[in-house]
Write an enzyme that holds these catalytic residues in place. Sequence first.
Site, PDB file in Angstrom:
ATOM      1  N   ASP A  85       0.837  -1.203   0.000  1.00 37.68           N
ATOM      2  CA  ASP A  85       0.000   0.000   0.000  1.00 37.68           C
ATOM      3  C   ASP A  85       0.874   1.256   0.000  1.00 37.68           C
ATOM      4  OD1 ASP A  85      -2.282   1.806   0.681  1.00 37.68           O
ATOM      5  OD2 ASP A  85      -3.311  -0.077   1.047  1.00 37.68           O
ATOM      6  N   HIS A 125      -3.770   6.041   3.336  1.00 33.58           N
ATOM      7  CA  HIS A 125      -4.500   4.866   2.846  1.00 33.58           C
ATOM      8  C   HIS A 125      -3.927   3.581   3.446  1.00 33.58           C
ATOM      9  CE1 HIS A 125      -5.814   1.923  -0.282  1.00 33.58           C
ATOM     10  NE2 HIS A 125      -6.862   2.711  -0.381  1.00 33.58           N
ATOM     11  N   SER A 177     -11.134  -0.859  -0.988  1.00 35.56           N
ATOM     12  CA  SER A 177      -9.857  -0.829  -0.259  1.00 35.56           C
ATOM     13  C   SER A 177     -10.060  -1.119   1.222  1.00 35.56           C
ATOM     14  CB  SER A 177      -9.214   0.555  -0.374  1.00 35.56           C
ATOM     15  OG  SER A 177      -8.646   0.745  -1.628  1.00 35.56           O
TER      16      SER A 177
END
Length: 563
Positions: free
Chosen positions: A146, A216, A529
């Site tokens: 990520d 994220h 996600s």
Amino acid sequence: MGLNSSSRGPLASALLLCFCMLFLGVHGGSRRLYIVYLGDVKHGHPDDVIASHHDLLSNVLGSMEDSMASMIHNYKHGFSGFAAMLTEDQAKQLADFPDVISVQPSRRLKVATTRSWDFLDLNYQMPNDLLNKGRYGEDVIIGVVDTGIWPESRSFSDEGYGPVPSRWRGKCQVGQGWDRNNCSRKIIGARFYTGGKDEEELKKSDYLSPRDAHSHGTHTASTAAGSVVEGASFHGLAAGVARGGAPHARIAVYKIAWRTASGGTTGNDAALLAAMDDAIHDGVDILSLSLQLVENSFGALHMVQKGITVVYAAGNDGPSPQTLGNTSPWVITVAASKIDRSFPTVITLGNKQQIVGQSLYYQGKNSSRSIFRSLVDGGQCTADDLNGTVVKGKIVLCATPNSPTEEGPRAVLREAFQNVREGGGSGLIFVQYTTDILEEFVSMPCVLVDIDTGKKIRKYINAGSSPVAKIEPARSITGKDILAPKVASFSSRGPSPDYADIIKPDIAAPGAGISAAVGDSYQIMSGTSMAAPHVTGIIALMKALHPNWSPAALKSAIITTGN
Ligand SMILES: *[C@@H]1O[C@H](CO)[C@@H](O)[C@H](O)[C@H]1NC(C)=O
Ligand SMILES: *[C@@H]1O[C@H](CO)[C@@H](O)[C@H](O)[C@H]1NC(C)=O
Ligand SMILES: *[C@@H]1O[C@H](CO)[C@@H](O)[C@H](O)[C@H]1NC(C)=O
């Protein structure tokens, strides 16, 4: 987020390449990044594998120096291959070598809790559930590919953890804002991959290290394996105990997606393959990828062959069919569903009519007070639509187009938000088919309403001489009255766009309005996600309970017992 994805096997790729070579007889002068795939590792020591790559490449480039200068990543543990800067001619020449399985241009990628675990009946107070049987995922190693991680978050505390499992062979790669102490008994490994991007350029908007400038990766890692944290909340919304699916699992960080100046992400599959190759070497049990990208799917194939479960987000390009990414049969492709929590937000119109939408609007220190403001209709709120409409200080009504757009409602919402904010607007009411897309739209009230509600508001605007509206902060409610689970509208739909016979996604997990760690606090995000790491966490619990189960057995168990 949202990139069409195609996952072709080595054979299909080779066919595609031949096809291109037959019909594109162009002389390529400029160089770009290519991925050269050589199949299984045939030489014992990684150094020998690297040497064989340079032998091969210098055959084409003419010298070892040129080979060294062109090489970006060597794949040498789980499979053999490399990423290098090549001209089209050089790529074609390489493809003719008998050992070479495929040569493909590297492709770009985009990056596609508190309540959700109770909703899945994985409440840690229940004595006999998978969480306890799976010993909270103790000693299972989850690799997260990520944007990196924020190691100071309470979700990554290693308090009470035993030593790092002795089979772990990974490393803690130091860099900007990241030293060896940032790895711990919780974050047991951390690496980063530039994919050949200019490091000086990356440093302008990110840390050249495993540290997460984007947030994220911190969010997804804490969803999969965050430690138990009491009293986590996002400005009072979604308050409760925050924890990941497998709170005692270990985390190995592979950063391949980089924050851009505009707050987006950039990355490529050359870097992803390097991360997968290292993850095989390091000894991860599960790899979690909340990315929307075109993967050269041989990476995941080699991982699964070696007993590592690969979990991918399905993508956020719904609700149209065949919008799915990451559809290789051997990976688990995860769609996003809604959970039984909602964030009702009251809008009061000048005629006293009260309307309820969904938002994450909270009354922060700096946010404007809830007062009546002028209300205008901004159409779809594109830059063109707002040209001439004075939005400064006003609440603007924006709507999705009548027919679905290629990028989906999420992209339309993002653009509308941007345009209204740039015009100095003080609020946005967004009309769309569903109200699932709750996320980072917090710097200005942004309320999602459905089509019927949108019609009511528009009618009021058109009738009145000086329409006004007031937006109250959101509340957080949970429980049986909320229709759930339901697949979120943004979640990409199957079947596979490449091979319609592949029925995907494999499973849906909570992905709308998920609260998890961001930096030192907690934030709500939505997307597949957020759904993928929920499945990763559950796989980790199952793996702790059944250490010898293969990826196929784990996948079968989760798709036949999930609901
Ligand atoms: C991580 O490393 C940075 C840079 O050396 C340091 O300032 C920070 O305190 C470290 N954080 C942890 C949790 O060890
Ligand atoms: C709030 O406003 C003050 C003064 O304008 C500013 O210094 C501060 O950075 C703002 N805080 C946030 C969280 O935006
Ligand atoms: C707004 O419209 C005017 C006149 O049609 C045009 O000159 C201008 O470029 C437009 N601005 C934007 C931001 O589109």
